[in-house]
Design a protein around this motif. Structure first.
Motif, PDB file in Angstrom:
ATOM      1  N   VAL A 166      49.061  32.773  34.269  1.00 19.46           N
ATOM      2  CA  VAL A 166      48.243  33.973  34.883  1.00 19.46           C
ATOM      3  C   VAL A 166      47.476  33.572  35.913  1.00 19.46           C
ATOM      4  CG1 VAL A 166      46.803  35.716  34.048  1.00 19.46           C
ATOM      5  CG2 VAL A 166      48.598  35.176  32.784  1.00 19.46           C
ATOM      6  N   SER A 167      46.552  32.455  35.759  1.00 13.66           N
ATOM      7  CA  SER A 167      45.578  32.093  36.740  1.00 13.66           C
ATOM      8  C   SER A 167      46.177  31.970  38.189  1.00 13.66           C
ATOM      9  CB  SER A 167      45.064  31.069  36.331  1.00 13.66           C
ATOM     10  OG  SER A 167      44.061  30.364  37.196  1.00 13.66           O
ATOM     11  N   GLY A 168      47.443  31.334  38.086  1.00  4.66           N
ATOM     12  CA  GLY A 168      48.301  30.919  39.132  1.00  4.66           C
ATOM     13  C   GLY A 168      48.454  32.295  39.853  1.00  4.66           C
ATOM     14  N   GLU A 169      48.983  33.382  39.217  1.00  5.01           N
ATOM     15  CA  GLU A 169      49.434  34.591  39.771  1.00  5.01           C
ATOM     16  C   GLU A 169      48.198  35.317  40.364  1.00  5.01           C
ATOM     17  OE1 GLU A 169      51.965  37.366  37.441  1.00  5.01           O
ATOM     18  OE2 GLU A 169      52.683  35.549  36.173  1.00  5.01           O
ATOM     19  N   VAL A 170      47.043  35.181  39.605  1.00  2.00           N
ATOM     20  CA  VAL A 170      45.910  35.986  40.103  1.00  2.00           C
ATOM     21  C   VAL A 170      45.415  35.463  41.627  1.00  2.00           C
ATOM     22  CG1 VAL A 170      43.357  36.052  39.970  1.00  2.00           C
ATOM     23  CG2 VAL A 170      44.950  36.396  37.985  1.00  2.00           C
ATOM     24  N   PHE A 171      45.588  34.184  41.469  1.00  2.83           N
ATOM     25  CA  PHE A 171      45.163  33.485  42.991  1.00  2.83           C
ATOM     26  C   PHE A 171      46.248  33.854  44.126  1.00  2.83           C
ATOM     27  CE2 PHE A 171      41.764  31.366  40.762  1.00  2.83           C
ATOM     28  CZ  PHE A 171      40.977  30.798  41.787  1.00  2.83           C
ATOM     29  N   ALA A 172      47.446  34.161  43.691  1.00  8.31           N
ATOM     30  CA  ALA A 172      48.372  34.437  44.847  1.00  8.31           C
ATOM     31  C   ALA A 172      48.345  35.976  44.901  1.00  8.31           C
ATOM     32  CB  ALA A 172      49.939  34.130  44.203  1.00  8.31           C
ATOM     33  N   LEU A 173      47.636  36.868  44.426  1.00  4.42           N
ATOM     34  CA  LEU A 173      47.651  38.225  44.570  1.00  4.42           C
ATOM     35  C   LEU A 173      46.976  38.586  46.016  1.00  4.42           C
ATOM     36  CD1 LEU A 173      46.410  39.705  41.113  1.00  4.42           C
ATOM     37  CD2 LEU A 173      48.807  39.985  42.189  1.00  4.42           C
ATOM     38  N   ASP A 174      47.341  39.506  46.613  1.00  2.33           N
ATOM     39  CA  ASP A 174      46.913  39.820  47.986  1.00  2.33           C
ATOM     40  C   ASP A 174      45.585  40.982  47.754  1.00  2.33           C
ATOM     41  OD1 ASP A 174      46.606  40.523  50.386  1.00  2.33           O
ATOM     42  OD2 ASP A 174      48.297  41.903  50.557  1.00  2.33           O
ATOM     43  N   ILE A 175      44.661  40.429  47.273  1.00  4.47           N
ATOM     44  CA  ILE A 175      43.416  41.120  47.159  1.00  4.47           C
ATOM     45  C   ILE A 175      42.368  40.272  47.549  1.00  4.47           C
ATOM     46  CG2 ILE A 175      44.282  42.294  44.824  1.00  4.47           C
ATOM     47  CD1 ILE A 175      42.815  40.063  43.046  1.00  4.47           C
ATOM     48  N   PRO A 176      40.890  40.787  47.542  1.00  4.89           N
ATOM     49  CA  PRO A 176      39.955  39.996  48.253  1.00  4.89           C
ATOM     50  C   PRO A 176      39.662  38.693  47.403  1.00  4.89           C
ATOM     51  CG  PRO A 176      39.221  42.250  48.406  1.00  4.89           C
ATOM     52  CD  PRO A 176      40.747  42.154  47.700  1.00  4.89           C
TER      53      PRO A 176
END
Length: 434
Positions: free
Chosen positions: A330-340
């Motif tokens: 989940v942490s990896g997915e969060v860092f890959a999100l296109d968000i600020p």
């Protein structure tokens, strides 16, 4: 680039997890040394030692598997009933007990007789065992405050996103109104997307939850709705309809597939990132802790769902338990999100805070080999000794926690089995975020 950020997110999570473990064990270490207990080892992780260094009488080190940690205190258990450290028999249960007792005396040296863990008063032992989980609680509190008061939390706000043209039951589409559907009060009163609700029937509105509660309590009533539109304030007078709306539980979580008859205005709110005050943050953390306790109690009921997700490929529920592998994912997915970037950091800090809260709650279970089991043993010893003193009976002496080691092995086996099931589920059918 997304792959690189995913790897970065996983590595950052592992560092955060290692810090949380080290922080937990530091609580045990510092209080043990405070009370004069000798601690030969302080280790983060399990398995082969990667690095270690001795400082004073304690060896500090890092091991290969970052899924826990420990400190080794001498004399965790008192001698047996015969006054000896070892007492062998053909019983496998007795062997477990005496092996555990012997292991706690392996590093006892001459002069350590007054530095054994079991010789400390019960309240001191309780502090030593509680200090580890308490450190996780402190870290969780600090991280949650950082997110809520610093970064802010995503939540619905009392600003209109879309306006329904008709009254439809919860779960039904609102973009295609049935011919016999009545006009929605919001549409009829002239509410528009972008309007911010300032007050509802004289009640000043600050949160969407407050507005939602007021609407639900006002079924059939004509109210004054003050909104801000383009820098001006307008007063609208909708008549709140009665409708089947989404049901929520006591924690404000939607109850899947259930509705309730209540007031209905007919709009969806927008979402925004809102910075909370200290009091609001504490209230929110209390609710999260309460929810965590309920989730912990509900874990056995989650096993069938986990099993089916592994064996049958059934979808993972949103509240399905995840392990450290799942959390790293989940942490990896969060860092890959296109968000600020600030929101990525906020999501990660929130995740780490939740893990520390879970570690506190889990370790406080009154079961060996968890910290809560040792706390319960020391508490029971204190009760026994007080009763003996009250009724003028001989001191019963220290409670022999080693006698509970067979039960500890059973508990540990159950935990390991559950952990392996969660691990497999996280690998073959992971929980994903949107």
């Amino acid at each position: 680039m997304a792959t690189v950020m995913t790897v970065v997110g996983i590595l950052v999570f592992l560092l955060g997890l290692l810090f949380s473990i080290a922080w937990h064990e530091l609580g045990h270490l510092s209080t043990a040394k405070l009370f004069g207990i000798r601690v030969p080892q302080y280790m983060v992780g399990f398995g082969p030692t990667i690095w270690s260094r001795r400082k004073g009488e304690t060896e500090y080190g890092l091991k290969a598997v970052p899924l826990g940690g420990y400190i080794r205190m001498i004399g965790m258990f008192p001698p047996g009933a015969d006054g000896r450290i070892t007492q062998r028999s053909t019983s496998p249960w007795r062997t477990m007990i005496e092996d555990a007792r012997e292991a706690s005396y392996e590093e006892v040296k001459e002069g350590d007789e007054t530095r054994l863990f079991y010789t400390r008063k019960p309240w001191k032992r309780m502090i030593v065992m509680f200090a580890g989980p308490f450190m996780n609680l402190i870290l969780s509190f600090g991280l949650f405050l950082t997110v809520m008061m610093g970064f802010g939390v995503p939540m619905s706000v009392p600003t209109i996103g879309t306006v329904s043209e008709c009254v439809v039951k919860a779960g039904q589409p609102t973009d295609d109104c049935p011919a016999d559907a009545p006009v929605a009060p919001a549409f009829q009163a002239g509410l528009k997307p972008g309007d911010t609700v300032v007050s509802f029937d004289g009640d000043r509105i600050t949160t969407y939850e407050q507005l939602q509660g007021d609407i639900r309590k006002s079924a059939g009533k004509t109210v004054e709705l003050v909104v801000e539109r383009g820098g001006q304030r307008l007063t609208l007078t909708p008549t709140i309809a009665v409708n089947d709306v989404q049901k929520y539980d006591g924690d404000g979580v939607p109850v899947k597939g259930e509705t309730v008859r209540a007031g209905f205005l007919g709009f969806t709110p927008t979402s925004g990132v809102v910075q909370l005050g200290f009091g609001q943050s504490v209230d929110r953390m209390y609710d999260m802790a309460e929810s965590g306790v309920k989730s912990l109690a509900a874990l056995p009921g989650k096993i069938p769902g986990l099993w089916h997700s592994v064996v049958d490929g059934a979808p993972r529920e949103t509240d399905s338990p995840i392990g450290m592998v799942g959390a790293a994912r989940v942490s990896g997915e969060v860092f890959a999100l296109d968000i600020p970037g600030s929101q990525r950091v906020a999501y990660f800090v929130n995740l780490l805070a939740g893990i520390n809260l879970s570690l506190f709650l889990f370790n406080m279970l009154p079961l060996l080999p968890l910290d809560g089991g040792h706390i319960a043993g020391a508490a029971w010893e204190s009760v026994r000794r007080r009763f003996a003193l009250l009724f003028r009976r001989p001191d019963p002496g220290p409670f022999d926690v080693a006698r509970l080691m067979p039960l500890a092995y059973v508990v540990a086996s159950v935990f390991i089995g559950f952990t392996l099931l969660v691990l497999v589920a996280d690998l073959v059918n992971p929980v994903k975020i949107s």
